[in-house]
Design a protein around this motif. Sequence first.
Motif, PDB file in Angstrom:
ATOM      1  N   SER A   9       0.925  -1.163  -0.091  1.00 12.20           N
ATOM      2  CA  SER A   9       0.068  -0.033   0.112  1.00 12.20           C
ATOM      3  C   SER A   9       0.869   1.231  -0.114  1.00 12.20           C
ATOM      4  N   GLN A  10       1.906   1.377   0.524  1.00 12.59           N
ATOM      5  CA  GLN A  10       2.989   2.310   0.726  1.00 12.59           C
ATOM      6  C   GLN A  10       3.363   2.454  -0.625  1.00 12.59           C
ATOM      7  N   TYR A  11       3.729   1.759  -1.378  1.00 10.73           N
ATOM      8  CA  TYR A  11       4.175   1.658  -2.706  1.00 10.73           C
ATOM      9  C   TYR A  11       3.257   2.151  -3.405  1.00 10.73           C
ATOM     10  N   TRP A  12       1.994   2.042  -3.550  1.00  8.70           N
ATOM     11  CA  TRP A  12       1.232   2.558  -4.282  1.00  8.70           C
ATOM     12  C   TRP A  12       0.799   4.054  -3.976  1.00  8.70           C
ATOM     13  N   HIS A  13       1.178   4.412  -2.620  1.00  7.51           N
ATOM     14  CA  HIS A  13       1.024   5.767  -2.175  1.00  7.51           C
ATOM     15  C   HIS A  13       2.027   6.885  -2.577  1.00  7.51           C
ATOM     16  N   LEU A  14       3.139   6.233  -2.732  1.00 11.00           N
ATOM     17  CA  LEU A  14       4.524   6.831  -3.332  1.00 11.00           C
ATOM     18  C   LEU A  14       3.971   7.018  -5.026  1.00 11.00           C
ATOM     19  N   LEU A  15       3.599   5.996  -5.547  1.00 12.18           N
ATOM     20  CA  LEU A  15       2.879   6.240  -6.982  1.00 12.18           C
ATOM     21  C   LEU A  15       1.911   7.430  -7.122  1.00 12.18           C
ATOM     22  N   ARG A  16       0.903   7.225  -6.120  1.00 15.75           N
ATOM     23  CA  ARG A  16      -0.176   8.222  -6.487  1.00 15.75           C
ATOM     24  C   ARG A  16       0.193   9.812  -6.254  1.00 15.75           C
ATOM     25  N   SER A  17       1.209   9.759  -5.365  1.00 15.37           N
ATOM     26  CA  SER A  17       1.733  11.279  -5.002  1.00 15.37           C
ATOM     27  C   SER A  17       2.897  11.801  -5.877  1.00 15.37           C
ATOM     28  N   GLY A  18       3.169  11.061  -6.798  1.00 16.91           N
ATOM     29  CA  GLY A  18       4.158  11.366  -7.760  1.00 16.91           C
ATOM     30  C   GLY A  18       5.607  11.190  -7.112  1.00 16.91           C
ATOM     31  N   ARG A  19       5.802  10.512  -5.961  1.00 19.18           N
ATOM     32  CA  ARG A  19       7.241  10.129  -5.456  1.00 19.18           C
ATOM     33  C   ARG A  19       8.136   9.261  -5.932  1.00 19.18           C
ATOM     34  N   THR A  20       7.460   8.391  -6.864  1.00 18.63           N
ATOM     35  CA  THR A  20       8.401   7.404  -7.586  1.00 18.63           C
ATOM     36  C   THR A  20       7.711   7.120  -8.982  1.00 18.63           C
ATOM     37  N   SER A  21       8.807   6.578  -9.883  1.00 17.51           N
ATOM     38  CA  SER A  21       8.270   6.038 -11.112  1.00 17.51           C
ATOM     39  C   SER A  21       8.595   4.649 -11.188  1.00 17.51           C
ATOM     40  N   LEU A  22       9.275   4.086 -10.145  1.00 13.74           N
ATOM     41  CA  LEU A  22       9.812   2.888 -10.246  1.00 13.74           C
ATOM     42  C   LEU A  22       8.735   1.561 -10.210  1.00 13.74           C
ATOM     43  N   SER A  23       9.273   0.471 -10.558  1.00 10.30           N
ATOM     44  CA  SER A  23       8.558  -0.778 -10.181  1.00 10.30           C
ATOM     45  C   SER A  23       8.697  -1.023  -8.512  1.00 10.30           C
ATOM     46  N   LEU A  24       7.787  -1.980  -8.026  1.00 12.22           N
ATOM     47  CA  LEU A  24       7.910  -2.093  -6.667  1.00 12.22           C
ATOM     48  C   LEU A  24       9.344  -2.625  -6.087  1.00 12.22           C
ATOM     49  N   GLU A  25       9.531  -3.788  -6.986  1.00 11.70           N
ATOM     50  CA  GLU A  25      10.948  -4.325  -6.806  1.00 11.70           C
ATOM     51  C   GLU A  25      12.140  -3.248  -6.787  1.00 11.70           C
ATOM     52  N   GLU A  26      12.204  -2.430  -7.704  1.00  9.69           N
ATOM     53  CA  GLU A  26      13.294  -1.146  -7.713  1.00  9.69           C
ATOM     54  C   GLU A  26      12.948  -0.305  -6.777  1.00  9.69           C
ATOM     55  N   ALA A  27      11.731   0.052  -6.154  1.00 10.99           N
ATOM     56  CA  ALA A  27      11.392   0.959  -5.221  1.00 10.99           C
ATOM     57  C   ALA A  27      11.855   0.405  -3.750  1.00 10.99           C
ATOM     58  N   LEU A  28      11.781  -0.889  -3.451  1.00  6.78           N
ATOM     59  CA  LEU A  28      12.294  -1.430  -2.203  1.00  6.78           C
ATOM     60  C   LEU A  28      13.456  -0.941  -1.828  1.00  6.78           C
TER      61      LEU A  28
END
Length: 310
Positions: free
Chosen positions: A123-142
């Motif tokens: 859920s945190q990963y999708w929050h980062l995506l929705r707020s524009g903080r990341t453009s990475l895949s989940l695996e990259e964002a970890l």
Amino acid sequence: MTPDFIIGGAPKCGTTSLHQILDRHPDVWMARNEIYFFDADDPIAHGDFLGMDGPDLDWRDPAAPEVQSWYEARFADAPPGAMLGEDTTTYLMSDVAAFRIKASNPKTKVIFMLRDPVKRAFSQYWHLLRSGRTSLSLEEALSAEHSIILGSTYAPRLRQFRDALGPDNVHVVLFEAFNANRQAAIDEVTGFLGLSPMSIEDVETWHNRTHYPKRLRRLQRLNRVGQILVKYRYARHFGAGTPRMAKLAHRAYRRWFRYVSERVLTEDKPPEAMRDKTRDYLLRHLSDRNAGLSEMIGVDLARFWPGFTG
């Protein structure tokens, strides 16, 4: 003027709903939004408030008189005799918040909502995506976005809060138990705070609903552009003294975010599930990070979090 209680985390665990419910109690006054006072200078828990002023570091010092005055002003509209509350979900990620809260008021009661750490991380990963903080895949964002793992690391800092304030001043609500029986969960919270019971039969109990993109790749492409503005997301958080250019950039971010929210975030479910190998990794790693948590709070968490061994 300091709060009598704080909802201290964790992010993406239903704290907004708890905030809104308690705000309906006749004896409670909740400060609006998340405040980020006790961790305002913590680059690990909340790096948004550290910046640069030319070659110098620009930061908000919670001990500074002007920042303390700003914090107290957040409670200025509370009626006399009300129990004061605030919520900041990053306090559970901070190594300094517990001791600062104790120094401010050692009788402060703190509430934490905890969720299956693997689901919370997703859920945190999708929050980062929705707020524009990341453009990475989940695996990259970890490895690039530390809040995904840090936000699901409950045990070490929960132990800090219990040591600092005493275990009787720390209450844990499980997100899963809250969803299963919200009235029972609220009864426990009001009992913990020493408040009269409240019925939530006519109270909206689900807030901050999550929406997802229909196509992940489209959001990722937008975020590669939007990330230029993301650092200004909290530019106006502390009010007075915000540079004019930061105000303009903040306004531009809000417009960009509104565009994404209205035109891209239209679905009720994620467009992609978590990969099995990623889930296996998170389950093992987050179980180890939360070793001893079941014993600490007196609940066999494997009953609520499948596969959890901490």
